[in-house]
Design an enzyme around this catalytic site. Structure first.
Site, PDB file in Angstrom:
ATOM      1  CG  LEU A   1      27.767  40.917  39.121  1.00  0.00           C
ATOM      2  CD1 LEU A   1      26.422  41.464  38.672  1.00  0.00           C
ATOM      3  CD2 LEU A   1      27.843  39.422  38.856  1.00  0.00           C
ATOM      4  NE  ARG A   2      36.453  40.746  38.907  1.00  0.00           N
ATOM      5  CZ  ARG A   2      36.947  41.307  40.003  1.00  0.00           C
ATOM      6  NH1 ARG A   2      36.732  42.584  40.269  1.00  0.00           N
ATOM      7  NH2 ARG A   2      37.679  40.603  40.845  1.00  0.00           N
TER       8      ARG A   2
ATOM      9  CG  ASN B   1      35.959  46.819  41.993  1.00  0.00           C
ATOM     10  OD1 ASN B   1      34.839  46.344  41.893  1.00  0.00           O
ATOM     11  ND2 ASN B   1      37.011  46.090  42.336  1.00  0.00           N
TER      12      ASN B   1
ATOM     13  CG  ASP C   1      35.570  40.522  48.470  1.00  0.00           C
ATOM     14  OD1 ASP C   1      35.339  41.043  47.360  1.00  0.00           O
ATOM     15  OD2 ASP C   1      36.591  40.777  49.131  1.00  0.00           O
TER      16      ASP C   1
HETATM   17 ZN   LIG Z   1      37.247  45.117  49.263  1.00  0.00          ZN
END
Ligand SMILES: [Zn+2]
Length: 433
Positions: A64-65, A95, A305
């Site tokens: 989702l950033r 991340n 992904d």
């Molecule tokens: Zn990955």
């Protein structure tokens, strides 16, 4: 509206084994009944004649950033993209900037995500800063509602750290998910080792990058009894290893992306940087093995992904481009093509896109359509044909290989309901009862 009924559709619910025309009644966000006669007056009625009605889809792997890169995606655009693709629950990867390694941050993001078009859960980072040095406060993060842990984007750095995480998570009753690429074997990320990489002057990523990481994870999981979830599996050999581990009773599940099921390294020639994904697209043999693995149940679920990137991060030389493609809005249609090819039945599709992902997250009130479960539904026209246009996406990002290839897709989401509320769909399919 408090009460809503969906009539005339073919209801597919793998949890109960139902696959027949049935009326679903939803009251105050929950399913009240499945299969009773429609009520003639009162509730809002949605006529689903000619459509499939499935439990809302669940994606265990969404980027989702946010926080940090809201120019690519944010809670609003990401959940609208999810709803447009039939997803009612998504798991945001950790991340982000900062990484999701603190319970306070997780609680704040959960609050900000309330009331959106889809429910957002936030996976916790296995290690502080996803650096692979020390464990995040897993127990506190789990208490703050992290449904699983991963350092996605990075392979969990050491076997020792993975072992500690599996032991703790086993007590917490949650899975540890891993991005299985051994970093010392990733020479040039995002492209498979082989003639196409060589023609571009790149060494690429050999198969052993994945198989070495999967072997390590399975060995450690077998010893601890913890639940390891293999993210975006990409090779036939890793699949065989997962099958063997399952046969031996190791607690392992695996996901595959829509792009690894539909594209190969051969497509990278046409796609260029749009075909750059981690792990890389692989051979036709690998792709076909993954399809079989999904059909046979060795692979438990499809996960998107969904990886939004700015145009400038894809419109550049291959080795400078960011890895990943968006996927929320095309996933269901790509899965429908597997049904059309005879690889999956509709109950299988619902199992791999809804029931099994919900199970991985330990959510027993979704992934199914029975009294008491959430009013999360997706209405699908299996006969629809459409060509995706990146400009029309709800996602902020446009890095979609299928739009670029001008590919005709089969099967389309017509409407999505989350918690008994229409969150995506065309108004002309609705009418008062
Ligand atoms: Zn990955």
């Amino acid at each position: 509206l408090d009460t809503i009924q969906i009539t005339g559709g073919r209801v597919v619910d793998p949890a109960s084994g139902l696959d027949a025309e049935a009326c679903i009644l939803i009251h105050q966000g929950r399913v009240v009944s499945v299969g009773r006669d429609p009520i003639s007056e009162g509730p809002l009625t949605i006529d689903a004649s000619g459509l499939l009605v499935l439990p809302g889809l669940v994606d265990v792997h969404t980027h989702l950033r946010t926080p940090g890169e809201e120019g690519k995606e944010d809670l609003d655009s990401g959940t609208r993209a999810a709803a447009a693709g039939g997803f009612t629950t998504i798991v945001a990867m950790p991340n982000t900037d900062p990484a999701m390694d603190k319970p306070g941050l997780l609680t704040r993001m959960r609050q900000e995500a309330q009331g959106r078009a889809a429910e957002v859960l936030f996976a916790g980072a296995v290690s502080v800063g996803r650096k692979g040095i020390s464990l995040s406060p897993l127990q506190d993060l789990a208490r703050a509602s992290a449904p699983m842990f991963t350092d996605d984007g990075n392979n969990i750095r050491t076997a020792g750290l993975l072992r500690q995480a599996l032991v703790q998570c086993s007590e917490l009753g949650v899975a540890v998910a891993d991005h299985c690429e051994e970093p010392s074997l990733v020479y040039d990320p995002g492209i498979a080792e082989g003639p196409i990489a060589a023609s571009m002057g790149l060494r690429g990523v050999p198969e052993s990058a994945e198989t070495a990481a999967v072997a390590r994870d399975l060995a450690v999981a077998a010893e601890t009894g913890g639940h390891i979830h293999i993210q975006h599996i990409s090779t036939g050999t890793a699949l065989e290893m997962v099958a063997l581990a399952k046969a031996r009773g190791v607690r392992v599940t695996a996901e595959v992306t829509p792009h690894h099921l539909t594209l190969t390294s051969g497509d990278v020639e046409r796609l260029g940087s749009l075909g750059k994904v981690n792990p890389p697209l692989r051979s036709t043999r690998d792709r076909d093995a993954l399809r079989r693995g999904l059909a046979e149940g060795t692979i438990d679920m499809i996960a998107t992904d969904h990886a939004p990137h700015l145009a400038s991060e894809k419109d550049c030389p291959f080795n400078e481009a960011k890895p990943g493609v968006i996927g929320l809005e095309t996933c269901l249609s790509l899965a429908c093509s597997l049904v059309e090819e005879g690889l999956l039945g509709w109950p299988d599709l619902a199992r791999v896109l809804s029931l099994n992902p919900a199970r991985l997250l330990g959510l027993d009130d979704r992934g199914r359509l029975s009294p008491g479960s959430r009013g999360d539904l997706v209405l699908i026209d299996p006969g629809a044909r459409w060509i995706p246009r990146a400009e029309a996406y709800q996602s902020k990002s446009r890095n979609c290989p299928y739009a670029y290839l001008n590919l005709q897709l089969k099967g389309r989401v017509i409407m999505t309901l989350a918690g008994g509320r229409v969150v995506s769909g065309r108004p002309w399919t609705m009418g008062p009862g």
